[in-house]
Design an enzyme around this catalytic site. Structure first.
Site, mmCIF file in Angstrom:
data_model
loop_
_atom_site.group_PDB
_atom_site.id
_atom_site.type_symbol
_atom_site.label_atom_id
_atom_site.label_comp_id
_atom_site.label_asym_id
_atom_site.label_seq_id
_atom_site.Cartn_x
_atom_site.Cartn_y
_atom_site.Cartn_z
ATOM 1 N N LYS A 73 9.047 -5.654 2.226
ATOM 2 C CA LYS A 73 9.359 -4.720 1.135
ATOM 3 C C LYS A 73 10.778 -4.170 1.233
ATOM 4 O O LYS A 73 11.307 -3.668 0.274
ATOM 5 C CB LYS A 73 8.378 -3.533 1.167
ATOM 6 C CG LYS A 73 6.925 -3.922 1.239
ATOM 7 C CD LYS A 73 6.289 -3.923 -0.119
ATOM 8 C CE LYS A 73 4.807 -4.235 -0.017
ATOM 9 N NZ LYS A 73 4.131 -4.185 -1.291
ATOM 10 N N ASP A 78 -2.679 -5.087 -7.505
ATOM 11 C CA ASP A 78 -1.772 -6.214 -7.287
ATOM 12 C C ASP A 78 -1.694 -7.133 -8.507
ATOM 13 O O ASP A 78 -0.694 -7.796 -8.724
ATOM 14 C CB ASP A 78 -2.235 -7.033 -6.073
ATOM 15 C CG ASP A 78 -1.973 -6.260 -4.774
ATOM 16 O OD1 ASP A 78 -0.952 -5.554 -4.719
ATOM 17 O OD2 ASP A 78 -2.796 -6.356 -3.844
ATOM 18 N N ILE A 122 6.466 -1.848 -6.855
ATOM 19 C CA ILE A 122 7.280 -0.639 -7.041
ATOM 20 C C ILE A 122 8.060 -0.317 -5.770
ATOM 21 O O ILE A 122 9.252 -0.034 -5.807
ATOM 22 C CB ILE A 122 6.371 0.544 -7.450
ATOM 23 C CG1 ILE A 122 5.695 0.201 -8.778
ATOM 24 C CG2 ILE A 122 7.163 1.842 -7.587
ATOM 25 C CD1 ILE A 122 4.350 0.802 -8.975
ATOM 26 N N ASN A 165 -9.269 0.508 -8.035
ATOM 27 C CA ASN A 165 -9.608 0.504 -6.603
ATOM 28 C C ASN A 165 -10.081 1.903 -6.207
ATOM 29 O O ASN A 165 -10.099 2.815 -7.037
ATOM 30 C CB ASN A 165 -8.415 0.035 -5.756
ATOM 31 C CG ASN A 165 -7.200 0.901 -5.980
ATOM 32 O OD1 ASN A 165 -7.212 2.093 -5.688
ATOM 33 N ND2 ASN A 165 -6.141 0.318 -6.526
ATOM 34 N N PHE A 188 3.350 2.729 2.339
ATOM 35 C CA PHE A 188 2.088 2.775 3.074
ATOM 36 C C PHE A 188 1.592 1.344 3.222
ATOM 37 O O PHE A 188 1.858 0.509 2.368
ATOM 38 C CB PHE A 188 1.045 3.604 2.311
ATOM 39 C CG PHE A 188 1.110 5.069 2.639
ATOM 40 C CD1 PHE A 188 2.164 5.844 2.187
ATOM 41 C CD2 PHE A 188 0.114 5.663 3.415
ATOM 42 C CE1 PHE A 188 2.247 7.196 2.508
ATOM 43 C CE2 PHE A 188 0.180 7.013 3.741
ATOM 44 C CZ PHE A 188 1.248 7.782 3.285
HETATM 45 N N1 CTP Z 1 3.037 -1.168 -3.559
HETATM 46 C C1 CTP Z 1 3.786 -0.974 -4.690
HETATM 47 N N2 CTP Z 1 3.635 -1.803 -5.757
HETATM 48 C C2 CTP Z 1 2.745 -2.822 -5.707
HETATM 49 C C3 CTP Z 1 1.971 -3.015 -4.542
HETATM 50 C C4 CTP Z 1 2.127 -2.154 -3.481
HETATM 51 O O1 CTP Z 1 4.590 -0.040 -4.737
HETATM 52 N N3 CTP Z 1 2.601 -3.597 -6.727
HETATM 53 C C5 CTP Z 1 3.273 -0.290 -2.412
HETATM 54 C C6 CTP Z 1 2.152 0.658 -2.077
HETATM 55 O O2 CTP Z 1 2.309 1.882 -2.741
HETATM 56 C C7 CTP Z 1 2.311 0.781 -0.583
HETATM 57 C C8 CTP Z 1 2.845 -0.577 -0.154
HETATM 58 O O3 CTP Z 1 3.409 -1.140 -1.307
HETATM 59 O O4 CTP Z 1 3.302 1.739 -0.262
HETATM 60 C C9 CTP Z 1 1.830 -1.493 0.420
HETATM 61 O O5 CTP Z 1 0.709 -1.564 -0.410
HETATM 62 P P1 CTP Z 1 -0.584 -2.386 0.015
HETATM 63 O O6 CTP Z 1 -1.602 -2.262 -1.066
HETATM 64 O O7 CTP Z 1 -0.958 -2.010 1.413
HETATM 65 O O8 CTP Z 1 -0.033 -3.843 0.127
HETATM 66 P P2 CTP Z 1 0.373 -4.913 -0.920
HETATM 67 O O9 CTP Z 1 1.843 -4.903 -1.078
HETATM 68 O O10 CTP Z 1 -0.395 -4.721 -2.178
HETATM 69 O O11 CTP Z 1 -0.021 -6.245 -0.177
HETATM 70 P P3 CTP Z 1 -1.512 -6.799 0.179
HETATM 71 O O12 CTP Z 1 -2.415 -6.341 -0.924
HETATM 72 O O13 CTP Z 1 -1.329 -8.256 0.216
HETATM 73 O O14 CTP Z 1 -1.885 -6.226 1.514
#
Ligand code: CTP
Length: 423
Positions: free
Chosen positions: A360, A295, A324, A227, A342
């Site tokens: 979360k 994801d 995480i 990304n 975030f």
């Molecule tokens: N995060 C994480 N581990 C993942 C996905 C996300 O630790 N596998 C954490 C990111 O570091 C951030 C938060 O979760 O602090 C939200 O990440 P974001 O990408 O905004 O959301 P997602 O949980 O991935 O959900 P979506 O993509 O459906 O918006």
């Protein structure tokens, strides 16, 4: 702050208008605010607006017989639990450094035993001038505390270091100073990344874990899913925590950023590696998940480069990656006291961020708009909204560095509050 009196000295700079907001915040917290407006300060804000917000008379003149009879400048200085100079102009700092006392503000500063916090604000060239540097060093040696300055666009049209810190961030500093049982002198000042910029060691003895950057989820030996995350915000958070005295572990996906000094750096590629590194980094007092974790990963990463097979494109079976942030937020003996996530969103920012905070199980969510038009991904600025339970605090557009400093000062404040509540 109900039992505290703050003597606020408003210097002559354009940032004086922001000091009005500081007065409002202080009053909201219950502090008694006494304000001195310098002659220069009165060019930017009026005694009437200051008095209206402070709910008290604004002091301006050293030789005002009426004021002198009622309270006296020595008393004004002595009554204060803390003296705050905001904006602290180059001129005021110079006068303080040599101990001049030729007006009410400088006389009070010299006549006081109370701790002093200054929020410098000036043109970046003035801030970097040799004389100002000397004065800064002198003031730090004298035990004066600093709030800022921040970097960014200046009212004068130039860019650089010299902008007065946002009032909320100055408030945090005030909070931290008032909460310290004993306000320490120059020994507690850290000469941070900016070799001569002192700041309080609000996170001394704390361990902070930060995840940053994107992840690369391999498809085959030459391709991966990634990304646009640059890692800038996460790295800035790690550096801000370090500058506040924390020991920091930065777990970073692939980025082009240099390894920050004085930080333990763990480089990873995939979400699974990031999770495993985060688990082995615990215990930590604060965890900040700023990484843009992929994801999904490909269920079966091919051992060899996938070749084109006629006209049919390959089908990539995806499986979800571990979360995480969610894992670190789970209750347990190793859960950090403060877990910050975030929420990167392109629509319905606050509603989606609130959902994430709940889903979360973290304590705070920093919501940011990452749609292409926002310029957040890869850019140097970020406009974030901090969500704590029902509270939604929209921050102005700031440098990522400034967002990081502000976030870490707030986080330090939370740990102090937790500690005090436990005592
Ligand atoms: N995060 C994480 N581990 C993942 C996905 C996300 O630790 N596998 C954490 C990111 O570091 C951030 C938060 O979760 O602090 C939200 O990440 P974001 O990408 O905004 O959301 P997602 O949980 O991935 O959900 P979506 O993509 O459906 O918006």
């Amino acid at each position: 702050m109900h039992d505290k009196t703050i003597l606020l000295i408003i210097g002559g700079g354009i940032a004086a208008y922001k000091t009005l907001e500081l007065i409002r915040l202080l009053k909201k917290r219950g502090a008694t605010v006494r304000a001195i407006l310098t002659t220069g300060g009165a060019e930017f804000v009026t005694p009437l607006s200051v008095s209206t917000l402070a709910g008290d008379k604004t002091f301006t003149d050293l030789f005002d017989l009426d004021d002198e009879a009622k309270i006296g400048h020595i008393q004004l200085a002595r009554d204060a639990d803390l003296i705050v100079v905001a904006p602290a102009t180059a001129d005021l700092m110079a006068k303080m450094a040599v101990g001049l006392a030729n007006d009410l503000a400088t006389t009070c500063l010299l006549a006081s035993n109370s701790p002093i916090l200054i929020a410098p604000a000036m043109n970046p060239v003035m801030y970097e001038a040799k004389a100002t540097k000397r004065n800064r060093t002198q003031l730090a040696e004298d035990g004066v505390h600093f709030a800022g300055p921040a970097s960014g666009d200046m009212a004068c049209g130039e860019e650089g270091e010299g902008r007065m810190l946002e009032p909320a961030l100055i408030l945090n500093k005030i909070d931290a100073l008032l909460n310290q049982k004993k306000i320490e002198g120059p020994k507690s000042l850290l000469l941070s990344g900016h070799s001569d910029r002192p700041s309080e060691l609000l996170l001394e003895g704390r361990h902070v874990l930060v995840t940053a950057g994107p992840t690369h989820e391999p498809i085959d030996p030459v391709r991966y899913i990634a990304n646009h995350s640059s890692g800038k915000q996460g790295y800035a958070i790690a550096m801000a925590a370090r500058d506040l005295g924390a020991s920091v572990t930065l777990i970073s996906g692939p980025t082009s950023l240099p390894v920050p000094d004085g930080i333990e750096m763990v480089r990873v590629e995939t979400a699974e590696q990031m999770l495993s590194a985060a688990k082995t980094t615990l215990p930590a007092d604060i965890a900040v998940c700023a990484a843009a974790v992929g994801d999904w990963r490909v269920a079966k990463n091919a051992d060899h480069k996938i070749k084109k097979a006629g006209s049919k494109p390959p089908v990539l079976g995806l499986v979800e990656n571990p979360d995480i942030l969610k894992t670190l937020s789970q209750k347990g003996p190793k859960r950090p006291q403060l877990v910050i996530g975030f929420a990167a969103e392109t629509q319905d920012l606050i509603a989606n961020a609130r959902k994430k905070l709940k889903a979360k199980g973290c304590d705070w969510i920093v919501a940011n708009d990452v749609s292409a038009s926002s310029g957040t991904f890869g850019g140097d600025r970020n406009q974030v909204t901090l969500i704590i339970d029902q509270e939604v605090e929209k921050w102005p557009s700031l440098d990522k560095q400034e967002v990081a400093q502000r976030l870490m000062v707030e986080a330090a404040g939370r740990l102090t509050n937790n500690k005090q509540a436990a005592e």
